[in-house]
Design an enzyme around this catalytic site. Structure first.
Site, short mmCIF file in Angstrom:
data_model
loop_
_atom_site.label_atom_id
_atom_site.label_comp_id
_atom_site.label_asym_id
_atom_site.label_seq_id
_atom_site.Cartn_x
_atom_site.Cartn_y
_atom_site.Cartn_z
CB SER A 194 -0.97 0.00 1.18
OG SER A 194 -0.28 0.13 2.40
CG MET A 224 8.17 -7.81 6.56
SD MET A 224 7.95 -6.38 7.66
CE MET A 224 7.88 -7.21 9.24
NE ARG A 225 14.15 -11.40 3.07
CZ ARG A 225 14.56 -12.61 3.44
NH1 ARG A 225 15.75 -12.76 3.99
NH2 ARG A 225 13.82 -13.67 3.26
CG HIS A 276 9.53 1.79 12.31
ND1 HIS A 276 9.76 0.43 12.26
CD2 HIS A 276 9.16 2.07 13.58
CE1 HIS A 276 9.55 -0.09 13.45
NE2 HIS A 276 9.19 0.89 14.26
CG ASP A 330 13.31 0.17 12.64
OD1 ASP A 330 13.25 0.22 11.40
OD2 ASP A 330 12.78 -0.75 13.30
CD GLN A 379 -2.04 10.83 9.17
OE1 GLN A 379 -1.30 11.73 8.78
NE2 GLN A 379 -3.36 10.86 8.99
CD GLU A 380 2.59 2.84 7.47
OE1 GLU A 380 2.49 2.23 6.40
OE2 GLU A 380 2.81 2.28 8.55
C1 GRF Z 1 3.72 -0.62 6.97
O1 GRF Z 1 2.96 -0.56 8.15
C2 GRF Z 1 5.10 -0.09 7.17
O2 GRF Z 1 5.17 0.96 8.07
C3 GRF Z 1 5.83 -1.29 7.71
O3 GRF Z 1 5.29 -2.38 6.99
C4 GRF Z 1 3.96 -2.06 6.54
C5 GRF Z 1 3.92 -2.23 5.06
O4 GRF Z 1 2.66 -2.04 4.51
N1 GRF Z 1 7.26 -1.12 7.58
P1 GRF Z 1 2.46 -2.03 2.92
O5 GRF Z 1 3.06 -3.33 2.37
O6 GRF Z 1 3.14 -0.83 2.36
O7 GRF Z 1 0.99 -2.00 2.74
#
Ligand code: GRF
Length: 205
Positions: free
Chosen positions: A15, A94-95, A113, A149, A177-178
């Site tokens: 997303s 996730m790495r 993050h 992080d 918000q991301e």
């Molecule tokens: C998000 O919550 C981001 O902050 C975290 O992993 C999630 C990824 O979501 N690092 P998406 O795959 O961008 O939907």
């Protein structure tokens, strides 16, 4: 030609990549997504990339489960360079990335993050914030350095933690918000507005 040539690395839904693609599409962000790589073969981020005609592929990171190292790191750098990327966007990847990638793209690897760093690094940060009893939570976009992080912060955005929040409702509010924060950080980078003062990132412009 677009100012930023982005390579996006993800593991999940994509997303955040979508928010970046949308910002490029609306003319809000002067960038082009050149390549999307995922370490999970059927990750939705790959499907989203295909739908937008963005070159994408699965990156086999075995034997490592939690980091990008060795042969996989070399392959990743090669693919990003070949695609003409100058900036690497970690979007739900996730790495842990290692010095090889960081030195191939110095100060050009960004991460998002889901907490107000330096609070709650690591996984399930929104749950950590909820369990801790925080009244505000949020999101951080930062340059990636050798720590986890810990890199210089570019943009942060807050959300309230509500009395009846569950981990899922809080995460959903943070994700909204991301999708504002990542395009905003990249827009400032593309505009050449970011200056480094020690580990402080200041905005000029
Ligand atoms: C998000 O919550 C981001 O902050 C975290 O992993 C999630 C990824 O979501 N690092 P998406 O795959 O961008 O939907």
């Amino acid at each position: 030609m677009a100012t930023l040539k982005l390579g996006v690395l993800g593991s999940g839904s994509g997303s955040n990549m979508q928010s970046i693609v949308d910002a490029v599409g609306s003319g809000e962000l002067d960038a082009e997504v050149k390549l999307v790589l995922a370490d999970v073969p059927d990750a939705r981020i790959l499907e989203r990339a295909r739908r937008h005609g963005i070159p994408c592929r699965y990156l086999d990171c075995a034997p490592w489960k939690t980091k990008l190292e060795g042969r996989a790191e070399e392959e990743c750098i090669r693919l990003l360079k070949e695609a003409g990327c100058d900036t690497v966007v970690l979007a739900g990847f996730m790495r842990i990335v290692k010095p090889g990638l960081l030195s191939a793209f110095p100060m050009r690897v960004l991460n998002i993050h889901p907490s107000l760093l330096p609070a709650f690094p690591g996984v399930h940060s929104w749950k950590q914030a909820l369990d801790y009893g925080c009244k505000v939570a949020g999101v951080t976009v930062h340059f990636v350095d050798a720590g986890t992080d810990t890199g210089p912060i570019i943009v942060q955005r807050c959300v309230p933690v509500l009395e009846d929040d569950t981990p899922e409702t809080l995460h959903a509010r943070i994700q909204e918000q991301e999708h504002i924060a990542y395009p905003e950080a990249l827009r400032r980078l593309a505009a050449g507005e970011l200056r480094m003062d020690g580990r402080r990132v200041t905005v000029q412009g």
